[in-house]
Design a protein around this motif. Structure first.
Motif, PDB file in Angstrom:
ATOM      1  N   SER A  89      -1.564  -4.342  -4.684  1.00  0.00           N
ATOM      2  CA  SER A  89      -2.931  -3.825  -4.728  1.00  0.00           C
ATOM      3  C   SER A  89      -3.588  -4.097  -6.070  1.00  0.00           C
ATOM      4  CB  SER A  89      -2.925  -2.318  -4.449  1.00  0.00           C
ATOM      5  OG  SER A  89      -2.075  -1.648  -5.378  1.00  0.00           O
ATOM      6  N   LEU A 128       0.840  -1.198   0.000  1.00  0.00           N
ATOM      7  CA  LEU A 128       0.000   0.000   0.000  1.00  0.00           C
ATOM      8  C   LEU A 128       0.875   1.247   0.000  1.00  0.00           C
ATOM      9  CD1 LEU A 128      -2.694  -0.998   2.654  1.00  0.00           C
ATOM     10  CD2 LEU A 128      -2.851  -1.155   0.160  1.00  0.00           C
ATOM     11  N   HIS A 150      -2.919   5.566   7.431  1.00  0.00           N
ATOM     12  CA  HIS A 150      -4.368   5.631   7.653  1.00  0.00           C
ATOM     13  C   HIS A 150      -4.872   4.364   8.337  1.00  0.00           C
ATOM     14  CE1 HIS A 150      -8.616   6.435   6.940  1.00  0.00           C
ATOM     15  NE2 HIS A 150      -8.713   5.237   6.365  1.00  0.00           N
ATOM     16  N   HIS A 151      -4.409   3.196   7.883  1.00  0.00           N
ATOM     17  CA  HIS A 151      -4.846   1.949   8.506  1.00  0.00           C
ATOM     18  C   HIS A 151      -4.239   1.784   9.902  1.00  0.00           C
ATOM     19  CE1 HIS A 151      -7.101   0.363   5.130  1.00  0.00           C
ATOM     20  NE2 HIS A 151      -6.102   0.659   4.312  1.00  0.00           N
ATOM     21  N   GLN A 162       0.883   6.751   2.683  1.00  0.00           N
ATOM     22  CA  GLN A 162      -0.213   7.445   3.363  1.00  0.00           C
ATOM     23  C   GLN A 162      -1.348   6.498   3.723  1.00  0.00           C
ATOM     24  OE1 GLN A 162       0.803   7.922   0.302  1.00  0.00           O
ATOM     25  NE2 GLN A 162      -0.862   8.239  -1.177  1.00  0.00           N
ATOM     26  N   GLU A 163      -1.553   5.461   2.892  1.00  0.00           N
ATOM     27  CA  GLU A 163      -2.585   4.472   3.205  1.00  0.00           C
ATOM     28  C   GLU A 163      -2.166   3.608   4.393  1.00  0.00           C
ATOM     29  OE1 GLU A 163      -5.664   4.014   2.034  1.00  0.00           O
ATOM     30  OE2 GLU A 163      -5.375   5.914   0.980  1.00  0.00           O
ATOM     31  N   ASP A 167      -6.479  12.997   7.472  1.00  0.00           N
ATOM     32  CA  ASP A 167      -5.854  12.457   6.270  1.00  0.00           C
ATOM     33  C   ASP A 167      -4.342  12.610   6.376  1.00  0.00           C
ATOM     34  OD1 ASP A 167      -8.279  11.789   5.085  1.00  0.00           O
ATOM     35  OD2 ASP A 167      -8.522  13.794   4.212  1.00  0.00           O
TER      36      ASP A 167
END
Length: 636
Positions: free
Chosen positions: A623, A354, A361-362, A357-358, A426
């Motif tokens: 992904s 990923l 986030h997770h 930034q993802e 974010d």
């Protein structure tokens, strides 16, 4: 008790004074001798006997030098002061050796001429059932003697190099005299019938006590069981032990045993904390292509050995590597447990390839699932050695510093971001150049923030330190990573260790464009043949013709499997470094699995060949599909 003067002014030479009045200088006595317990001379010898050796520091209840017994209240006060000073000395110890040493220094020579301390081997911890048989090991023995000092006009106390001989090990048999004395818990005089037999068992039959020696055998009982024994000895020329001395011995034994219990429990907790912290951090760093790595971890203090700081380096598809440094709030077992969960989550997310930034986030969602106030900061960066670029995302962490090859140290401008666990925010990522020869330094705030400086000044000091270190190696050579990490930690002063410190340094070597070959293949039957031809030309260009047969066979198998399931073009990439790496990517998320084909099967042997011929191989889910790769050594 008649107190003796401590001043040496106006004193006659030793030869002009009666021998029984000679005593050591007060400042030469061991640290265990309480300052409020006066040093006493030995009583005069009996008629017809020669002058005895000089003795010091008799029991608080010993008669005064004038032969007149002191008042009971005064004797009781002296005894209480001695017990108070001795127990304070014992209580100051943190570990097992310090506590045993405190007992020895407190009793010799103030209470006894010699002490032998036996402890259970091994010592049981908490509710553990003791190991059978019951074995006592001699942990320490202390004995002091008087000797003239260098000037020859005073007597001083020095350790006796020839203590009373005793057995190192003693097995306590059930029903023996020693077992019964230890079970009784209370100290006993050594001249009783049971104690004589018990001492013979403890010291060993070949080590009898010298004639005239008085002894007290004091069991050491912790909270749940007997953990040892102390033997207190007085030579024959000193006042014998009295009944009240048993009470003193009992107090000392009780405080010592409870202290040992605490020390053993603390040692076990420290061991568990160390093991927890060690398992939460990488045992060793990987060695990905195009980058060299080094790391350091320092706990906040010896008494707080666990914390929430962590670092990680995770290999990714395409010879990339994820560099992670994080800091969970606090430095406790809870912080370490949360850190372990977040680190595991970061590894799982990195395996899915990923974007940075993802991943943050997770991680933020995971921190909220762990409970309230589970706050952490994190820096997540992905380095690509082929493009010489690095993608960085930040969650409230101090910015990284990039040390260029010429010696310029640069604080990278990355989005600050909110800490993990805040929720509803974010995260942004920024892509930056990562030139060959540059060094990226990721760290936690414990390195740059303390009670003596704020974060901004600490970061500037770190940047200057890195630049100064790089100047020592010259503009054409980067400083060695290990030495660089040590030099960075050396900038910490005595008051700069308020928090844990995690440090990860990455030296970017990169992969030259001439060492990379990249193609797109249409998912058709002719794709394996075209892949073989392209690989053959690349190997010839690199001078690796000896690998042609193996590479063609393995590429044919992997590409054939990819074409079977792909709907979009298949990617083929060859990387030449210290090994030859081949990567085949397609848009199917199903990972291949090696299996043993039956004799009647027409296929299913491709991965078996890859596993036999390749040095390493693997498959990573992306992904948008997967990548299957294998490596071959460039030198046979």
């Amino acid at each position: 008790m008649t107190e003796q003067p401590t001043s040496h002014e106006g004193r006659r030479p030793l030869a002009d004074r009666p021998q029984e009045q000679a005593r050591p200088r007060q400042e030469a006595a061991p640290a265990g001798l309480p300052s409020d317990i006066p040093v006493q001379p030995a009583p005069p010898p009996a008629a017809g006997q020669g002058a005895p050796a000089v003795a010091v520091a008799v029991s608080p209840k010993a008669p005064s030098a004038g032969g007149v017994a002191e008042q009971p209240g005064r004797r009781e006060g002296d005894r209480l002061r001695f017990v108070g000073a001795a127990t304070r000395r014992i209580a100051r110890g943190l570990d097992l050796d310090e506590i045993v040493l405190g007992l020895c220094r407190a009793t010799v020579p103030a209470f006894s001429d010699e002490i032998l301390v036996y402890l259970r081997d091994p010592l049981p911890v908490g509710d553990e059932r003791p190991v059978s048989p019951f074995v006592l090991r001699l942990r320490r023995t202390d004995r002091l003697r008087l000797t003239p000092d260098l000037e020859g006009d005073e007597l001083v106390l020095v350790p006796d190099p020839d203590p009373t001989p005793a057995a190192e090990l003693c097995e306590v048999r059930s029903g023996s005299a020693l077992s019964e004395v230890l079970r009784g818990v209370r100290p006993v005089f050594g001249d009783s019938a049971a104690a004589r037999t018990a001492l013979a068992e403890l010291l060993g039959p070949e080590h009898p006590l010298p004639g005239g020696t008085r002894a007290i055998l004091a069991p050491l009982r912790g909270r749940r069981r007997v953990i040892g024994a102390a033997v207190l000895l007085r030579r024959g020329e000193r006042t014998a032990f009295e009944a009240d001395d048993l009470l003193v011995a009992a107090q000392l034994a009780t405080h010592t045993a409870l202290g040992i219990d605490k020390a053993v429990l603390y040692g076990r907790e420290a061991y568990i904390a160390d093991e927890l912290q060690r398992t939460m951090l990488p045992d060793s760093l990987p060695q990905p292509t195009g980058v060299k790595l080094a790391s350091r971890y320092l706990p906040a203090a010896e008494t707080a050995r666990v914390g929430g700081d962590w670092y990680d380096a995770i290999p990714l598809p395409g010879s990339r590597v994820a560099l992670v440094v994080g800091d969970v709030m606090g430095h406790s077992m809870t912080s370490a447990a949360i850190m372990g969960q977040l680190r595991t989550t970061a590894q799982t997310l990195a395996g899915l390839d990923l974007p940075p930034q993802e991943v943050l986030h997770h991680l933020d969602e995971q921190a909220q699932r762990l409970g309230e106030n589970r706050m952490a900061t994190c820096m997540y960066a992905v380095y690509d050695p082929v493009s010489h670029r690095i993608t960085v995302a930040n969650a409230g962490h101090p910015p990284p510093i990039l040390l260029h090859l010429g010696g310029r140290a640069e604080v990278l401008r990355v989005p600050a971001g909110a800490p993990i666990g805040v929720g509803g925010v974010d995260f942004e990522a920024v892509e930056l150049d990562a030139p060959a020869g540059a060094t990226l330094l990721l760290y936690t705030d414990g390195l740059v923030e303390s009670r003596l400086r704020d974060v901004s000044s600490g970061i500037e000091q770190l940047r200057e330190r890195l630049a100064a270190t790089a100047q020592l190696t010259g503009p054409d050579h980067a400083p060695p990573l290990e030495a660089l990490c040590d030099d960075v930690l050396d900038m910490l002063g005595p008051g700069d260790r308020d928090d844990d410190i995690a440090l990860l340094a990455a030296r970017f070597d990169g992969i030259a464009p001439s060492d990379v070959a990249y193609w797109f293949l249409e998912p058709e039957d002719a794709a394996p043949g075209r892949a073989r031809r392209l690989a053959r030309r690349a190997l010839a260009r690199w001078g690796l013709e000896e690998l042609t047969d193996s590479v063609e066979l393995l590429i044919s198998e992997v590409v054939t499997n990819a074409v079977r399931y792909a709907e979009r073009p298949v990617t083929l990439r060859l990387l030449r470094t210290d090994v030859l790496r081949c990567e085949v990517g397609d848009d199917s998320p199903q990972l291949p699995r090696q299996r043993r084909a039956r004799e009647t099967d027409e296929g299913g042997r491709g991965l078996f060949l890859v596993n036999r011929l390749a040095r390493r191989w693997g498959a990573t889910r992306l992904s948008g599909g997967k990548v299957v790769w294998f490596e071959l050594p460039t030198r046979v």
